[in-house]
Design a protein around this motif. Sequence first.
Motif, mmCIF file in Angstrom:
data_model
loop_
_atom_site.group_PDB
_atom_site.id
_atom_site.type_symbol
_atom_site.label_atom_id
_atom_site.label_comp_id
_atom_site.label_asym_id
_atom_site.label_seq_id
_atom_site.Cartn_x
_atom_site.Cartn_y
_atom_site.Cartn_z
ATOM 1 N N GLU A 72 -23.268 -6.853 -5.791
ATOM 2 C CA GLU A 72 -22.490 -6.341 -4.663
ATOM 3 C C GLU A 72 -21.429 -7.330 -4.237
ATOM 4 O O GLU A 72 -20.288 -6.977 -3.993
ATOM 5 N N ARG A 73 -21.851 -8.606 -4.178
ATOM 6 C CA ARG A 73 -20.888 -9.632 -3.771
ATOM 7 C C ARG A 73 -19.757 -9.759 -4.785
ATOM 8 O O ARG A 73 -18.604 -9.901 -4.433
ATOM 9 N N GLU A 74 -20.152 -9.704 -6.051
ATOM 10 C CA GLU A 74 -19.146 -9.776 -7.125
ATOM 11 C C GLU A 74 -18.128 -8.639 -6.992
ATOM 12 O O GLU A 74 -16.929 -8.844 -7.084
ATOM 13 N N MET A 75 -18.676 -7.424 -6.766
ATOM 14 C CA MET A 75 -17.820 -6.243 -6.630
ATOM 15 C C MET A 75 -16.877 -6.408 -5.449
ATOM 16 O O MET A 75 -15.685 -6.132 -5.542
ATOM 17 N N ASP A 76 -17.451 -6.876 -4.318
ATOM 18 C CA ASP A 76 -16.642 -7.110 -3.129
ATOM 19 C C ASP A 76 -15.505 -8.072 -3.437
ATOM 20 O O ASP A 76 -14.361 -7.820 -3.085
ATOM 21 N N ALA A 77 -15.858 -9.145 -4.106
ATOM 22 C CA ALA A 77 -14.862 -10.172 -4.408
ATOM 23 C C ALA A 77 -13.763 -9.593 -5.287
ATOM 24 O O ALA A 77 -12.580 -9.832 -5.064
ATOM 25 N N GLN A 78 -14.181 -8.797 -6.270
ATOM 26 C CA GLN A 78 -13.197 -8.205 -7.180
ATOM 27 C C GLN A 78 -12.276 -7.239 -6.445
ATOM 28 O O GLN A 78 -11.071 -7.224 -6.662
ATOM 29 N N MET A 79 -12.899 -6.425 -5.556
ATOM 30 C CA MET A 79 -12.082 -5.456 -4.834
ATOM 31 C C MET A 79 -11.134 -6.148 -3.876
ATOM 32 O O MET A 79 -10.000 -5.711 -3.691
ATOM 33 N N GLN A 80 -11.619 -7.227 -3.298
ATOM 34 C CA GLN A 80 -10.741 -7.984 -2.388
ATOM 35 C C GLN A 80 -9.567 -8.599 -3.145
ATOM 36 O O GLN A 80 -8.431 -8.573 -2.665
ATOM 37 N N ALA A 81 -9.854 -9.125 -4.323
ATOM 38 C CA ALA A 81 -8.796 -9.745 -5.131
ATOM 39 C C ALA A 81 -7.747 -8.698 -5.488
ATOM 40 O O ALA A 81 -6.546 -8.954 -5.440
ATOM 41 N N ARG A 82 -8.222 -7.514 -5.829
ATOM 42 C CA ARG A 82 -7.310 -6.421 -6.177
ATOM 43 C C ARG A 82 -6.464 -6.001 -4.987
ATOM 44 O O ARG A 82 -5.277 -5.783 -5.093
ATOM 45 N N ARG A 83 -7.170 -5.888 -3.858
ATOM 46 C CA ARG A 83 -6.501 -5.474 -2.624
ATOM 47 C C ARG A 83 -5.414 -6.493 -2.255
ATOM 48 O O ARG A 83 -4.312 -6.141 -1.860
ATOM 49 N N ARG A 84 -5.746 -7.776 -2.449
ATOM 50 C CA ARG A 84 -4.788 -8.824 -2.125
ATOM 51 C C ARG A 84 -3.576 -8.731 -3.060
ATOM 52 O O ARG A 84 -2.438 -8.818 -2.645
ATOM 53 N N LEU A 85 -3.876 -8.506 -4.337
ATOM 54 C CA LEU A 85 -2.801 -8.408 -5.322
ATOM 55 C C LEU A 85 -1.885 -7.224 -5.006
ATOM 56 O O LEU A 85 -0.675 -7.290 -5.160
ATOM 57 N N GLU A 86 -2.512 -6.130 -4.524
ATOM 58 C CA GLU A 86 -1.731 -4.948 -4.180
ATOM 59 C C GLU A 86 -0.794 -5.242 -3.001
ATOM 60 O O GLU A 86 0.380 -4.868 -3.015
ATOM 61 N N LEU A 87 -1.328 -5.943 -1.987
ATOM 62 C CA LEU A 87 -0.486 -6.319 -0.840
ATOM 63 C C LEU A 87 0.641 -7.245 -1.292
ATOM 64 O O LEU A 87 1.788 -7.105 -0.879
ATOM 65 N N ASP A 88 0.274 -8.183 -2.183
ATOM 66 C CA ASP A 88 1.274 -9.119 -2.720
ATOM 67 C C ASP A 88 2.374 -8.375 -3.456
ATOM 68 O O ASP A 88 3.548 -8.726 -3.384
ATOM 69 N N LEU A 89 1.966 -7.335 -4.174
ATOM 70 C CA LEU A 89 2.914 -6.557 -4.975
ATOM 71 C C LEU A 89 3.927 -5.862 -4.062
ATOM 72 O O LEU A 89 5.116 -5.811 -4.354
ATOM 73 N N ARG A 90 3.423 -5.344 -2.932
ATOM 74 C CA ARG A 90 4.332 -4.696 -1.974
ATOM 75 C C ARG A 90 5.343 -5.692 -1.435
ATOM 76 O O ARG A 90 6.527 -5.402 -1.319
ATOM 77 N N ARG A 91 4.830 -6.891 -1.116
ATOM 78 C CA ARG A 91 5.711 -7.913 -0.565
ATOM 79 C C ARG A 91 6.722 -8.374 -1.627
ATOM 80 O O ARG A 91 7.884 -8.633 -1.346
ATOM 81 N N ALA A 92 6.237 -8.426 -2.885
ATOM 82 C CA ALA A 92 7.052 -8.981 -3.974
ATOM 83 C C ALA A 92 8.375 -8.244 -4.129
ATOM 84 O O ALA A 92 9.398 -8.851 -4.410
ATOM 85 N N LEU A 93 8.320 -6.931 -3.944
ATOM 86 C CA LEU A 93 9.550 -6.149 -4.081
ATOM 87 C C LEU A 93 10.555 -6.544 -3.006
ATOM 88 O O LEU A 93 11.730 -6.744 -3.283
ATOM 89 N N ALA A 94 10.060 -6.656 -1.778
ATOM 90 C CA ALA A 94 10.935 -7.010 -0.656
ATOM 91 C C ALA A 94 11.462 -8.438 -0.805
ATOM 92 O O ALA A 94 12.606 -8.730 -0.473
ATOM 93 N N GLU A 95 10.611 -9.327 -1.295
ATOM 94 C CA GLU A 95 10.981 -10.747 -1.376
ATOM 95 C C GLU A 95 11.671 -11.117 -2.688
ATOM 96 O O GLU A 95 11.911 -12.292 -2.947
ATOM 97 N N GLN A 96 11.897 -10.116 -3.524
ATOM 98 C CA GLN A 96 12.582 -10.350 -4.808
ATOM 99 C C GLN A 96 11.894 -11.401 -5.664
ATOM 100 O O GLN A 96 12.515 -12.342 -6.144
ATOM 101 N N GLU A 97 10.586 -11.209 -5.858
ATOM 102 C CA GLU A 97 9.846 -12.137 -6.717
ATOM 103 C C GLU A 97 9.867 -11.704 -8.180
ATOM 104 O O GLU A 97 9.313 -12.373 -9.033
ATOM 105 N N PHE A 98 10.480 -10.563 -8.449
ATOM 106 C CA PHE A 98 10.542 -10.093 -9.835
ATOM 107 C C PHE A 98 11.794 -10.602 -10.521
ATOM 108 O O PHE A 98 12.831 -10.811 -9.893
#
Length: 278
Positions: free
Chosen positions: A12-38
């Motif tokens: 369960e903890r592993e799953m939580d950690a994985q989902m959190q990492a994904r969720r963080r990456l998704e938020l980062d991805l949204r920001r990346a477009l605005a911040e021109q990180e691509f």
Amino acid sequence: KSEGRGTWRFFEREMDAQMQARRRLELDLRRALAEQEFQLLFQPLVHVGSRRIIGFEALVRWHHPERGLISPAEFIPLAEETGLIMPLGEWVLHTACREAASWPEQVSVAVNVSAVQFRSPLLVDAVAAALRASGLPGSRLEIEVTESIMLQDNVATLAILHRLHGLGVRISMDDFGTGYSSLSYLRSFPFDKIKIDQSFVRDLDKQGDARAIVSAISGLGRSLGMSTTAEGVETQEQFEQLRADGCLEAQGYLFGRPMPARDASALLRHQRAVQPAG
Ligand code: C2E
Ligand code: MG
Ligand code: MG
Ligand code: MG
């Protein structure tokens, strides 16, 4: 039993950690477009007969402020799942066309379009808008699709391919031979080019079936009126095999790695100076 429960909690903890990492990456991805990180890099495609550069493939990179460079293999699937592939894909189209329009030689630019983008009714309009905004003629743009687009509604797929052709754009079947390859697709859909997957090219200088496969795909392309490009060419031996097997175009580290637009432009200027177009 308690041990079992402990193991479960661990999962369960592993799953939580994985989902959190994904969720963080998704938020980062949204920001990346605005911040021109691509960033878009461009990799040369050469004519096998002359080794002249005839185009570049645009390949996206993500410079994450904390994690450094993240490969498209990691973030494109996430962008597809979250719908962020649409704005990202538009940015890629606009940037690729704008760069190509400024090149010192009129070579083509190839842009990858994922199955999710392809399914969207907005794709053709986005392509038309990128051409209009950049002034790039449609004949200098290639759209690369993978076999996965064929798993969708074929009538709709065909209509989109025709509308893209209507803009003068050419269409390449990317990574051919790895997915749900079916020869009937090649007959039913108007592809202009087949890109032979690098897994076959890699084994070209070894004993085995790779050579027969590359040679067969090149022959198939020829008889169907499609060009063939070998991907992932790294050695002179592979290049010579390709030439003998009748493959027309090649791409790979042997000719150049994906590079910033400025370097692509310099390479073309150099080519024009030493080897003027016929
Ligand atoms: P692809 O379209 O098949 O692109 C070719 C990949 O092979 C690129 O990896 C390129 O850097 C790599 N490559 C080229 N020559 C060689 C070589 O000689 N040896 C080896 N080992 N590799 C070589 P990259 O840039 O990591 O891109 C991976 C995939 O991500 C692409 O495969 C494409 O499917 C996807 N992708 C990249 N940019 C975009 C984009 O802007 N939009 C979409 N939807 N997908 C993209
Ligand atoms: Mg590609
Ligand atoms: Mg490919
Ligand atoms: Mg690939």
